[in-house]
Write a protein that holds these residues in place. Structure first.
Motif, PDB file in Angstrom:
ATOM      1  N   VAL A 162      55.831  16.227  40.822  1.00  0.00           N
ATOM      2  CA  VAL A 162      55.880  17.058  39.626  1.00  0.00           C
ATOM      3  C   VAL A 162      55.621  18.532  39.939  1.00  0.00           C
ATOM      4  CG1 VAL A 162      53.449  16.684  39.012  1.00  0.00           C
ATOM      5  CG2 VAL A 162      55.106  17.200  37.225  1.00  0.00           C
ATOM      6  N   PHE A 163      54.914  18.806  41.013  1.00  0.00           N
ATOM      7  CA  PHE A 163      54.581  20.191  41.361  1.00  0.00           C
ATOM      8  C   PHE A 163      55.698  20.907  42.119  1.00  0.00           C
ATOM      9  CE2 PHE A 163      50.450  17.882  41.415  1.00  0.00           C
ATOM     10  CZ  PHE A 163      49.952  18.419  40.231  1.00  0.00           C
ATOM     11  N   PHE A 164      56.792  20.202  42.428  1.00  0.00           N
ATOM     12  CA  PHE A 164      57.859  20.784  43.249  1.00  0.00           C
ATOM     13  C   PHE A 164      59.135  21.089  42.462  1.00  0.00           C
ATOM     14  CE2 PHE A 164      54.950  19.127  46.324  1.00  0.00           C
ATOM     15  CZ  PHE A 164      55.036  20.001  47.383  1.00  0.00           C
ATOM     16  N   GLY A 165      59.042  21.113  41.143  1.00  0.00           N
ATOM     17  CA  GLY A 165      60.147  21.576  40.310  1.00  0.00           C
ATOM     18  C   GLY A 165      61.467  20.859  40.515  1.00  0.00           C
ATOM     19  N   GLY A 166      61.438  19.557  40.690  1.00  0.00           N
ATOM     20  CA  GLY A 166      62.671  18.790  40.832  1.00  0.00           C
ATOM     21  C   GLY A 166      63.219  18.718  42.240  1.00  0.00           C
ATOM     22  N   VAL A 167      62.594  19.412  43.172  1.00  0.00           N
ATOM     23  CA  VAL A 167      63.019  19.358  44.568  1.00  0.00           C
ATOM     24  C   VAL A 167      62.354  18.143  45.212  1.00  0.00           C
ATOM     25  CG1 VAL A 167      62.936  20.562  46.791  1.00  0.00           C
ATOM     26  CG2 VAL A 167      63.359  21.837  44.693  1.00  0.00           C
ATOM     27  N   GLY A 168      63.133  17.392  45.993  1.00  0.00           N
ATOM     28  CA  GLY A 168      62.599  16.186  46.603  1.00  0.00           C
ATOM     29  C   GLY A 168      63.007  16.044  48.049  1.00  0.00           C
ATOM     30  N   PRO A 169      62.725  14.892  48.640  1.00  0.00           N
ATOM     31  CA  PRO A 169      63.012  14.690  50.067  1.00  0.00           C
ATOM     32  C   PRO A 169      64.507  14.695  50.396  1.00  0.00           C
ATOM     33  CG  PRO A 169      62.258  12.652  49.065  1.00  0.00           C
ATOM     34  CD  PRO A 169      62.074  13.733  48.050  1.00  0.00           C
ATOM     35  N   ASP A 170      65.349  14.467  49.411  1.00  0.00           N
ATOM     36  CA  ASP A 170      66.793  14.476  49.638  1.00  0.00           C
ATOM     37  C   ASP A 170      67.444  15.821  49.321  1.00  0.00           C
ATOM     38  OD1 ASP A 170      66.682  11.785  50.423  1.00  0.00           O
ATOM     39  OD2 ASP A 170      66.853  11.111  48.342  1.00  0.00           O
ATOM     40  N   SER A 171      66.631  16.807  48.970  1.00  0.00           N
ATOM     41  CA  SER A 171      67.153  18.142  48.656  1.00  0.00           C
ATOM     42  C   SER A 171      67.653  18.820  49.928  1.00  0.00           C
ATOM     43  CB  SER A 171      66.064  18.994  48.006  1.00  0.00           C
ATOM     44  OG  SER A 171      65.689  18.442  46.764  1.00  0.00           O
ATOM     45  N   THR A 172      68.511  19.811  49.738  1.00  0.00           N
ATOM     46  CA  THR A 172      69.060  20.558  50.870  1.00  0.00           C
ATOM     47  C   THR A 172      67.990  21.477  51.467  1.00  0.00           C
ATOM     48  OG1 THR A 172      69.770  22.441  49.526  1.00  0.00           O
ATOM     49  CG2 THR A 172      71.344  20.594  49.759  1.00  0.00           C
ATOM     50  N   ASP A 173      68.215  21.912  52.694  1.00  0.00           N
ATOM     51  CA  ASP A 173      67.306  22.878  53.316  1.00  0.00           C
ATOM     52  C   ASP A 173      67.208  24.138  52.453  1.00  0.00           C
ATOM     53  OD1 ASP A 173      66.871  21.153  55.409  1.00  0.00           O
ATOM     54  OD2 ASP A 173      67.927  22.361  56.907  1.00  0.00           O
ATOM     55  N   GLU A 174      68.320  24.549  51.874  1.00  0.00           N
ATOM     56  CA  GLU A 174      68.341  25.745  51.032  1.00  0.00           C
ATOM     57  C   GLU A 174      67.426  25.569  49.816  1.00  0.00           C
ATOM     58  OE1 GLU A 174      71.705  27.397  48.197  1.00  0.00           O
ATOM     59  OE2 GLU A 174      72.131  27.920  50.303  1.00  0.00           O
ATOM     60  N   GLU A 175      67.467  24.403  49.180  1.00  0.00           N
ATOM     61  CA  GLU A 175      66.607  24.141  48.023  1.00  0.00           C
ATOM     62  C   GLU A 175      65.135  24.106  48.433  1.00  0.00           C
ATOM     63  OE1 GLU A 175      69.522  21.424  45.195  1.00  0.00           O
ATOM     64  OE2 GLU A 175      68.690  20.533  47.025  1.00  0.00           O
ATOM     65  N   LEU A 176      64.854  23.510  49.583  1.00  0.00           N
ATOM     66  CA  LEU A 176      63.476  23.463  50.068  1.00  0.00           C
ATOM     67  C   LEU A 176      62.973  24.855  50.433  1.00  0.00           C
ATOM     68  CD1 LEU A 176      63.839  20.202  52.117  1.00  0.00           C
ATOM     69  CD2 LEU A 176      62.233  20.532  50.213  1.00  0.00           C
ATOM     70  N   ARG A 177      63.832  25.673  51.057  1.00  0.00           N
ATOM     71  CA  ARG A 177      63.427  27.043  51.401  1.00  0.00           C
ATOM     72  C   ARG A 177      63.194  27.874  50.136  1.00  0.00           C
ATOM     73  NH1 ARG A 177      66.676  26.248  56.058  1.00  0.00           N
ATOM     74  NH2 ARG A 177      68.537  26.952  54.969  1.00  0.00           N
ATOM     75  N   ALA A 216      50.035  22.513  50.482  1.00  0.00           N
ATOM     76  CA  ALA A 216      49.392  22.747  49.188  1.00  0.00           C
ATOM     77  C   ALA A 216      50.411  22.487  48.075  1.00  0.00           C
ATOM     78  CB  ALA A 216      48.860  24.167  49.112  1.00  0.00           C
ATOM     79  N   PRO A 217      50.443  21.269  47.540  1.00  0.00           N
ATOM     80  CA  PRO A 217      51.444  20.953  46.533  1.00  0.00           C
ATOM     81  C   PRO A 217      51.286  21.768  45.254  1.00  0.00           C
ATOM     82  CG  PRO A 217      49.866  19.158  46.707  1.00  0.00           C
ATOM     83  CD  PRO A 217      49.574  20.127  47.822  1.00  0.00           C
ATOM     84  N   ARG A 218      50.063  22.164  44.928  1.00  0.00           N
ATOM     85  CA  ARG A 218      49.818  22.904  43.688  1.00  0.00           C
ATOM     86  C   ARG A 218      49.908  24.412  43.863  1.00  0.00           C
ATOM     87  NH1 ARG A 218      46.563  18.454  43.712  1.00  0.00           N
ATOM     88  NH2 ARG A 218      47.046  16.994  42.042  1.00  0.00           N
ATOM     89  N   ALA A 234      61.015  23.869  55.693  1.00  0.00           N
ATOM     90  CA  ALA A 234      61.896  22.857  55.094  1.00  0.00           C
ATOM     91  C   ALA A 234      61.618  21.445  55.616  1.00  0.00           C
ATOM     92  CB  ALA A 234      63.365  23.227  55.287  1.00  0.00           C
ATOM     93  N   ASP A 235      61.546  21.264  56.925  1.00  0.00           N
ATOM     94  CA  ASP A 235      61.336  19.917  57.479  1.00  0.00           C
ATOM     95  C   ASP A 235      59.973  19.349  57.095  1.00  0.00           C
ATOM     96  OD1 ASP A 235      63.838  19.899  58.644  1.00  0.00           O
ATOM     97  OD2 ASP A 235      63.112  20.512  60.625  1.00  0.00           O
ATOM     98  N   VAL A 236      58.958  20.209  57.065  1.00  0.00           N
ATOM     99  CA  VAL A 236      57.612  19.751  56.709  1.00  0.00           C
ATOM    100  C   VAL A 236      57.570  19.381  55.228  1.00  0.00           C
ATOM    101  CG1 VAL A 236      55.176  20.405  56.559  1.00  0.00           C
ATOM    102  CG2 VAL A 236      56.546  21.105  58.540  1.00  0.00           C
ATOM    103  N   LEU A 237      58.139  20.234  54.371  1.00  0.00           N
ATOM    104  CA  LEU A 237      58.162  19.922  52.943  1.00  0.00           C
ATOM    105  C   LEU A 237      58.945  18.640  52.669  1.00  0.00           C
ATOM    106  CD1 LEU A 237      58.640  23.499  51.431  1.00  0.00           C
ATOM    107  CD2 LEU A 237      56.559  22.092  51.406  1.00  0.00           C
ATOM    108  N   ARG A 238      60.044  18.449  53.358  1.00  0.00           N
ATOM    109  CA  ARG A 238      60.846  17.227  53.188  1.00  0.00           C
ATOM    110  C   ARG A 238      60.017  15.991  53.566  1.00  0.00           C
ATOM    111  NH1 ARG A 238      65.166  18.728  55.372  1.00  0.00           N
ATOM    112  NH2 ARG A 238      66.360  18.916  53.449  1.00  0.00           N
ATOM    113  N   ALA A 239      59.335  16.049  54.704  1.00  0.00           N
ATOM    114  CA  ALA A 239      58.511  14.922  55.150  1.00  0.00           C
ATOM    115  C   ALA A 239      57.358  14.677  54.170  1.00  0.00           C
ATOM    116  CB  ALA A 239      57.981  15.182  56.555  1.00  0.00           C
ATOM    117  N   TYR A 240      56.760  15.738  53.677  1.00  0.00           N
ATOM    118  CA  TYR A 240      55.654  15.614  52.725  1.00  0.00           C
ATOM    119  C   TYR A 240      56.139  14.935  51.444  1.00  0.00           C
ATOM    120  CZ  TYR A 240      51.458  16.960  50.147  1.00  0.00           C
ATOM    121  OH  TYR A 240      50.299  16.945  49.420  1.00  0.00           O
TER     122      TYR A 240
END
Length: 154
Positions: free
Chosen positions: A122-137, A67-69, A106-112
């Protein structure tokens, strides 16, 4: 859940009135746009089927809805119903859903984000596929993730 975790980013006019409608129209006719499906899930109060376009993601053989939103109506309904249907044209697949714990996202969000960042980044506040696991968590509580399993006998 904290107030911040419940924050919902509403889609803009273009997304609601043009993009979602176009993707839904094509998906209902059997054309998947980057993994698109129409999610049908029973309303938690009305019991009526509710439909929304979603992106089906496969990671290591498992299938997910993200759910990106944030915590939107379909996520609340999914929690209550425990599953639903994925529609692609006339093809209907029933499934059960298990919500993924924040610490396991983290792995699912990174793949998404790797696949759909241009559409939903835009819905992920600057976090992207290259972000760290800590940022994704750190953003995980804001984005429900459900693992889907085909319903038995379907």
């Amino acid at each position: 859940m904290s107030e911040q975790a419940l924050h919902v980013q509403k889609p803009g006019w273009f997304t609601v009135n043009v993009f979602n409608r176009a993707v839904t129209w094509m998906t209902r006719r059997g054309i998947s746009v980057w993994g698109s499906r129409v999610l049908a899930v029973r309303g938690r109060k009305s019991g009526e089927w509710r439909r929304t376009p979603v992106n089906l993601l496969t990671v290591d053989g498992d299938r997910y809805l993200v759910a990106p939103r944030g915590h939107v109506q379909w996520t609340h309904n999914m929690r209550a119903a425990g599953g639903g249907r994925l529609l692609l044209g006339k093809r209907v697949e029933e499934f059960t859903a298990t919500e993924v714990a924040d610490e396991d996202k983290a792995d699912v969000l990174r793949a998404y984000l790797k696949r759909w960042k241009a559409e939903v980044g835009v819905f992920f506040g600057g976090v992207g596929p290259d972000s760290t696991d800590e940022e994704l968590r750190a953003i995980a509580p804001k984005h429900p993730v459900f693992r889907l399993d085909r319903a038995e006998g379907r």
